[in-house]
Design an enzyme around this catalytic site. Structure first.
Site, PDB file in Angstrom:
ATOM      1  N   GLU A  43       0.441  -1.454  -0.069  1.00  0.00           N
ATOM      2  CA  GLU A  43      -0.025   0.146   0.072  1.00  0.00           C
ATOM      3  C   GLU A  43       1.102   1.029   0.244  1.00  0.00           C
ATOM      4  O   GLU A  43       1.969   1.580   0.485  1.00  0.00           O
ATOM      5  CB  GLU A  43      -0.947   0.005   1.195  1.00  0.00           C
ATOM      6  CG  GLU A  43      -1.736   0.932   1.032  1.00  0.00           C
ATOM      7  CD  GLU A  43      -2.535   1.683   1.775  1.00  0.00           C
ATOM      8  OE1 GLU A  43      -4.061   2.349   2.004  1.00  0.00           O
ATOM      9  OE2 GLU A  43      -2.702   0.720   3.194  1.00  0.00           O
ATOM     10  N   ASP A  95       9.617   8.324   0.446  1.00  0.00           N
ATOM     11  CA  ASP A  95       8.678   8.641  -0.733  1.00  0.00           C
ATOM     12  C   ASP A  95       8.441   8.066  -2.238  1.00  0.00           C
ATOM     13  O   ASP A  95       9.298   7.765  -2.550  1.00  0.00           O
ATOM     14  CB  ASP A  95       9.245  10.149  -2.040  1.00  0.00           C
ATOM     15  CG  ASP A  95       8.094  10.563  -2.470  1.00  0.00           C
ATOM     16  OD1 ASP A  95       7.375  10.288  -2.804  1.00  0.00           O
ATOM     17  OD2 ASP A  95       8.308  12.023  -1.888  1.00  0.00           O
ATOM     18  N   ASP A 117      -3.713  11.586  -2.096  1.00  0.00           N
ATOM     19  CA  ASP A 117      -3.380  13.060  -2.025  1.00  0.00           C
ATOM     20  C   ASP A 117      -4.040  13.150  -3.350  1.00  0.00           C
ATOM     21  O   ASP A 117      -3.186  12.794  -4.518  1.00  0.00           O
ATOM     22  CB  ASP A 117      -2.139  14.085  -1.408  1.00  0.00           C
ATOM     23  CG  ASP A 117      -1.616  13.437  -0.068  1.00  0.00           C
ATOM     24  OD1 ASP A 117      -2.541  12.892   1.009  1.00  0.00           O
ATOM     25  OD2 ASP A 117      -0.515  13.528   0.292  1.00  0.00           O
ATOM     26  N   LYS A 121      -4.427  20.836  -7.560  1.00  0.00           N
ATOM     27  CA  LYS A 121      -3.249  22.610  -8.576  1.00  0.00           C
ATOM     28  C   LYS A 121      -3.287  21.499 -10.156  1.00  0.00           C
ATOM     29  O   LYS A 121      -2.350  20.637 -10.216  1.00  0.00           O
ATOM     30  CB  LYS A 121      -2.860  23.375  -7.941  1.00  0.00           C
ATOM     31  CG  LYS A 121      -3.120  24.357  -6.470  1.00  0.00           C
ATOM     32  CD  LYS A 121      -2.109  25.027  -6.980  1.00  0.00           C
ATOM     33  CE  LYS A 121      -2.450  25.819  -5.609  1.00  0.00           C
ATOM     34  NZ  LYS A 121      -1.397  26.047  -4.299  1.00  0.00           N
ATOM     35  N   ASP A 153     -12.466   9.102  -2.290  1.00  0.00           N
ATOM     36  CA  ASP A 153     -14.242   9.491  -2.539  1.00  0.00           C
ATOM     37  C   ASP A 153     -13.880  11.083  -3.700  1.00  0.00           C
ATOM     38  O   ASP A 153     -14.853  11.410  -2.680  1.00  0.00           O
ATOM     39  CB  ASP A 153     -14.411  10.143  -0.856  1.00  0.00           C
ATOM     40  CG  ASP A 153     -13.164  11.023  -0.442  1.00  0.00           C
ATOM     41  OD1 ASP A 153     -12.219  11.045  -0.219  1.00  0.00           O
ATOM     42  OD2 ASP A 153     -14.134  12.539   0.381  1.00  0.00           O
ATOM     43  N   THR A 192     -10.127   1.395   4.745  1.00  0.00           N
ATOM     44  CA  THR A 192      -9.624   2.000   5.735  1.00  0.00           C
ATOM     45  C   THR A 192      -9.684   3.209   6.327  1.00  0.00           C
ATOM     46  O   THR A 192     -10.614   3.503   6.639  1.00  0.00           O
ATOM     47  CB  THR A 192      -8.795   2.569   4.219  1.00  0.00           C
ATOM     48  OG1 THR A 192      -9.178   4.260   3.334  1.00  0.00           O
ATOM     49  CG2 THR A 192      -8.751   2.036   3.083  1.00  0.00           C
ATOM     50  N   TYR A 194      -9.809   6.730   5.978  1.00  0.00           N
ATOM     51  CA  TYR A 194     -10.401   7.527   5.647  1.00  0.00           C
ATOM     52  C   TYR A 194     -11.313   6.738   4.696  1.00  0.00           C
ATOM     53  O   TYR A 194     -12.544   7.526   4.537  1.00  0.00           O
ATOM     54  CB  TYR A 194      -9.227   7.988   4.142  1.00  0.00           C
ATOM     55  CG  TYR A 194      -8.140   8.750   4.880  1.00  0.00           C
ATOM     56  CD1 TYR A 194      -8.058   9.372   6.061  1.00  0.00           C
ATOM     57  CD2 TYR A 194      -8.511  10.370   4.306  1.00  0.00           C
ATOM     58  CE1 TYR A 194      -6.843   9.966   6.597  1.00  0.00           C
ATOM     59  CE2 TYR A 194      -7.144  11.447   4.643  1.00  0.00           C
ATOM     60  CZ  TYR A 194      -6.752  10.645   6.149  1.00  0.00           C
ATOM     61  OH  TYR A 194      -5.621  12.208   5.892  1.00  0.00           O
TER      62      TYR A 194
END
Ligand code: SAH
Length: 215
Positions: A43, A95, A117, A121, A153, A192, A194
């Protein structure tokens, strides 16, 4: 997920036997880290690790790697992992941009991206974990029958991702804009952190399953 800096987080991670410190050194040799030839699922952006820990408990015959770039967040996962008898789960504080340096060809069988995330922009589009730049990186480490499962979502991010799948020449196996009302795709769904939070707020959860094409 961004938590305020926690004093001692870096040291705790440095000390932990469950965090692999120099992942580049294990490239093409991850079977040695786990001590078996079981498939490896990962993940990317695991946050506090609720999802991957549940999967690791459910599936002892699969090896899991959770990648999270912030030490303050990873520390929470380490605390949750304490006291669990898991031999099939390691963490990386890295990262994901450098994922190809850490894993070799065909080394990974599945990648989960959960509530990544959004980077709203346009000029940050390349940082989205489902951008074609990232898809090209994943292609190098996924095995032939490898898959990515992505949940969010965030509808604009999901639609962007659908476009990127096509542009990068990947194959979309299945998708839904409302996972929790899609009986087939929701079967065996592991929530999860979130997902619990956002679905409790009434947000529909989108999910896609994709695999690298031949292009
Ligand atoms: N997957 C979890 C957390 C989602 S929040 C859940 O669904 O509950 C997204 C997480 O991804 C954050 O903790 C963030 O720090 C991490 N992340 C974002 N970009 C990353 C990257 N490039 N490499 C590693 N982790 C990343």
């Amino acid at each position: 997920m961004r938590l305020r800096n926690i004093k001692g987080a870096d040291e705790a991670i440095e000390r932990s036997e469950f965090v692999i410190k120099n992942p580049e050194e294990h490239k093409e040799k991850w079977t040695e880290v786990f001590g078996n030839n079981n498939p490896i699922h990962m993940e990317i952006g695991m946050g506090k690790g609720q999802f991957i820990m549940e999967l690791a408990e459910q599936n002892p015959q699969i090896n899991y790697i959770g990648v999270e770039r912030y030490s303050s967040v990873l520390l929470r996962a380490l605390q949750k992992r304490e006291g669990k008898e898991l031999t099939n789960l390691f963490f990386l504080c890295q990262d994901a941009k450098k994922i190809e340096d850490m894993f070799g060809r065909d080394e990974i069988s599945k990648i989960y991206l959960n509530f990544s995330d959004p980077w709203p922009k346009d000029r940050h589009a390349k940082r989205r974990l489902t951008s074609k730049e990232f898809l090209n990186r994943y292609k190098k480490i996924l095995d032939k029958s490898g898959q990515i499962e992505f949940k969010t979502d965030n509808r604009p991010l999901f639609e962007f991702s659908l476009e990127q799948v096509e542009e990068a020449g990947w194959l979309l196996e299945e998708y839904t804009f409302d996972l929790h009302h899609n009986e087939k795709m929701c079967q065996g769904n592991v929530m999860t952190e979130y997902e619990q939070k956002f679905s409790a707020m009434g947000n529909p959860i989108c999910k896609m399953i994709l695999k690298p094409g031949s292009k």
